[in-house]
Motif scaffolding. Structure first.
Motif, PDB file in Angstrom:
ATOM      1  N   UNK A   1       7.939   2.990   6.530  1.00 12.94           N
ATOM      2  CA  UNK A   1       7.589   1.655   6.067  1.00 12.94           C
ATOM      3  C   UNK A   1       7.055   0.870   7.259  1.00 12.94           C
ATOM      4  N   UNK A   2       5.873   0.283   7.104  1.00  9.97           N
ATOM      5  CA  UNK A   2       5.275  -0.585   8.121  1.00  9.97           C
ATOM      6  C   UNK A   2       5.098  -1.961   7.495  1.00  9.97           C
ATOM      7  N   UNK A   3       5.822  -2.943   8.009  1.00  8.50           N
ATOM      8  CA  UNK A   3       5.789  -4.303   7.458  1.00  8.50           C
ATOM      9  C   UNK A   3       4.853  -5.163   8.298  1.00  8.50           C
ATOM     10  N   UNK A   4       3.759  -5.577   7.673  1.00 12.21           N
ATOM     11  CA  UNK A   4       2.792  -6.444   8.335  1.00 12.21           C
ATOM     12  C   UNK A   4       2.813  -7.858   7.753  1.00 12.21           C
ATOM     13  N   UNK A   5       3.925  -8.248   7.159  1.00 17.48           N
ATOM     14  CA  UNK A   5       4.040  -9.584   6.598  1.00 17.48           C
ATOM     15  C   UNK A   5       3.451  -9.653   5.201  1.00 17.48           C
ATOM     16  N   UNK A   6       2.174  -9.972   5.104  1.00 14.18           N
ATOM     17  CA  UNK A   6       1.551 -10.104   3.783  1.00 14.18           C
ATOM     18  C   UNK A   6       1.271  -8.758   3.114  1.00 14.18           C
ATOM     19  N   UNK A   7       1.440  -7.671   3.864  1.00 16.65           N
ATOM     20  CA  UNK A   7       1.259  -6.332   3.293  1.00 16.65           C
ATOM     21  C   UNK A   7       2.268  -5.379   3.917  1.00 16.65           C
ATOM     22  N   UNK A   8       2.894  -4.574   3.070  1.00 11.17           N
ATOM     23  CA  UNK A   8       3.838  -3.559   3.526  1.00 11.17           C
ATOM     24  C   UNK A   8       3.285  -2.194   3.120  1.00 11.17           C
ATOM     25  N   UNK A   9       3.156  -1.313   4.114  1.00 18.23           N
ATOM     26  CA  UNK A   9       2.689   0.051   3.850  1.00 18.23           C
ATOM     27  C   UNK A   9       3.888   0.968   3.669  1.00 18.23           C
ATOM     28  N   UNK A  10       3.826   1.804   2.636  1.00 19.92           N
ATOM     29  CA  UNK A  10       4.848   2.810   2.367  1.00 19.92           C
ATOM     30  C   UNK A  10       4.152   4.164   2.393  1.00 19.92           C
ATOM     31  N   UNK A  11       4.484   4.987   3.382  1.00 23.43           N
ATOM     32  CA  UNK A  11       3.874   6.301   3.520  1.00 23.43           C
ATOM     33  C   UNK A  11       4.961   7.336   3.244  1.00 23.43           C
ATOM     34  N   UNK A  12       4.770   8.109   2.203  1.00 20.54           N
ATOM     35  CA  UNK A  12       5.790   9.048   1.724  1.00 20.54           C
ATOM     36  C   UNK A  12       5.355  10.494   1.850  1.00 20.54           C
ATOM     37  N   UNK A  13       6.313  11.389   2.078  1.00 20.49           N
ATOM     38  CA  UNK A  13       6.133  12.788   1.745  1.00 20.49           C
ATOM     39  C   UNK A  13       6.140  12.813   0.217  1.00 20.49           C
ATOM     40  N   UNK A  14       5.288  13.611  -0.371  1.00 17.59           N
ATOM     41  CA  UNK A  14       5.079  13.614  -1.824  1.00 17.59           C
ATOM     42  C   UNK A  14       6.380  13.641  -2.629  1.00 17.59           C
ATOM     43  N   UNK A  15       7.311  14.523  -2.279  1.00 17.29           N
ATOM     44  CA  UNK A  15       8.550  14.655  -3.047  1.00 17.29           C
ATOM     45  C   UNK A  15       9.372  13.363  -3.019  1.00 17.29           C
ATOM     46  N   UNK A  16       9.397  12.695  -1.885  1.00 15.71           N
ATOM     47  CA  UNK A  16      10.163  11.452  -1.770  1.00 15.71           C
ATOM     48  C   UNK A  16       9.502  10.332  -2.566  1.00 15.71           C
ATOM     49  N   UNK A  17       8.182  10.314  -2.593  1.00 17.22           N
ATOM     50  CA  UNK A  17       7.500   9.306  -3.407  1.00 17.22           C
ATOM     51  C   UNK A  17       7.856   9.494  -4.883  1.00 17.22           C
ATOM     52  N   UNK A  18       7.872  10.729  -5.327  1.00 23.47           N
ATOM     53  CA  UNK A  18       8.234  11.000  -6.720  1.00 23.47           C
ATOM     54  C   UNK A  18       9.688  10.615  -6.993  1.00 23.47           C
ATOM     55  N   UNK A  19      10.565  10.836  -6.013  1.00 21.30           N
ATOM     56  CA  UNK A  19      11.975  10.511  -6.187  1.00 21.30           C
ATOM     57  C   UNK A  19      12.203   9.001  -6.259  1.00 21.30           C
ATOM     58  N   UNK A  20      11.639   8.245  -5.325  1.00 19.47           N
ATOM     59  CA  UNK A  20      11.897   6.797  -5.263  1.00 19.47           C
ATOM     60  C   UNK A  20      11.067   5.985  -6.257  1.00 19.47           C
ATOM     61  N   UNK A  21       9.911   6.463  -6.629  1.00 24.21           N
ATOM     62  CA  UNK A  21       9.065   5.855  -7.656  1.00 24.21           C
ATOM     63  C   UNK A  21       8.931   4.327  -7.512  1.00 24.21           C
TER      64      UNK A  21
ATOM     65  N   UNK B   1       0.897  -1.151   0.000  1.00 28.36           N
ATOM     66  CA  UNK B   1       0.000   0.000   0.000  1.00 28.36           C
ATOM     67  C   UNK B   1       0.937   1.202   0.000  1.00 28.36           C
ATOM     68  N   UNK B   2       0.839   2.009  -1.044  1.00 28.11           N
ATOM     69  CA  UNK B   2       1.703   3.179  -1.191  1.00 28.11           C
ATOM     70  C   UNK B   2       0.811   4.417  -1.159  1.00 28.11           C
ATOM     71  N   UNK B   3       1.219   5.402  -0.358  1.00 29.16           N
ATOM     72  CA  UNK B   3       0.431   6.634  -0.305  1.00 29.16           C
ATOM     73  C   UNK B   3       1.338   7.824  -0.030  1.00 29.16           C
ATOM     74  N   UNK B   4       0.777   9.004  -0.220  1.00 29.85           N
ATOM     75  CA  UNK B   4       1.521  10.252  -0.067  1.00 29.85           C
ATOM     76  C   UNK B   4       0.860  11.147   0.968  1.00 29.85           C
ATOM     77  N   UNK B   5       1.697  12.040   1.518  1.00 31.30           N
ATOM     78  CA  UNK B   5       1.224  13.035   2.464  1.00 31.30           C
ATOM     79  C   UNK B   5       1.913  14.358   2.161  1.00 31.30           C
ATOM     80  N   UNK B   6       1.320  15.423   2.640  1.00 30.84           N
ATOM     81  CA  UNK B   6       1.849  16.756   2.355  1.00 30.84           C
ATOM     82  C   UNK B   6       2.976  17.212   3.255  1.00 30.84           C
ATOM     83  N   UNK B   7       3.188  16.506   4.378  1.00 33.25           N
ATOM     84  CA  UNK B   7       4.224  16.922   5.325  1.00 33.25           C
ATOM     85  C   UNK B   7       4.678  15.715   6.148  1.00 33.25           C
ATOM     86  N   UNK B   8       5.816  15.874   6.822  1.00 36.73           N
ATOM     87  CA  UNK B   8       6.287  14.797   7.697  1.00 36.73           C
ATOM     88  C   UNK B   8       5.324  14.580   8.863  1.00 36.73           C
ATOM     89  N   UNK B   9       4.677  15.644   9.310  1.00 38.62           N
ATOM     90  CA  UNK B   9       3.684  15.515  10.378  1.00 38.62           C
ATOM     91  C   UNK B   9       2.534  14.625   9.932  1.00 38.62           C
TER      92      UNK B   9
END
Length: 123
Positions: free
Chosen positions: A82-102, A41-49
């Motif tokens: 990154x939150x690893x729940x075994x069968x699902x890993x959540x990736x929560x990014x600040x928008x700029x970092x999501x664009x960078x790591x793609x 599950x990949x998602x973006x946020x507007x700030x580190x907060x």
């Protein structure tokens, strides 16, 4: 984008992210691609907060069901948690970092769906 079956854990993670106004929530099916996990599950946020708030909310919602992450990374800096729940890993990014790591491009052979806020939209 293709449709695929999403397990309850993955739905819960995506919904919890949505509850905290995560943007561009994408669920990727890695079942035949990665030996490590079935879904991202990949998602973006507007700030580190907001990244922290989303991660905290996912952890709280799943802890209420007795589910704790196996591993957690990036919380201190909160640009990419990154939150690893075994069968699902959540990736929560600040928008700029999501664009960078793609991650979507790195795993472009995976099927992916955009998460909609109601469970019946995720098939």
């Amino acid at each position: 984008m293709n449709h695929f079956k999403v397990n309850e854990l993955t739905q819960d993670i995506a919904q919890a992210a949505s509850d905290k106004k995560a943007r561009d929530i994408l669920i990727m099916d890695l079942t035949n691609i990665s030996p490590v996990t079935d879904h991202f599950v990949i998602c973006s946020a507007g700030s580190t907060t907001q990244v922290k708030a989303i991660a905290d909310h996912i952890e709280e919602k799943l802890a209420a069901k007795g589910i704790k992450p196996l591993h957690k990374e990036g919380y201190r800096e909160s640009h990419w948690i990154l939150l690893d729940y075994g069968s699902c890993v959540a990736h929560i990014f600040v928008e700029e970092d999501r664009q960078f790591y793609q991650l979507e491009r790195l795993w472009n052979d995976a099927k992916a769906i955009v998460f909609e806020t109601t469970a019946q939209d995720v098939v």
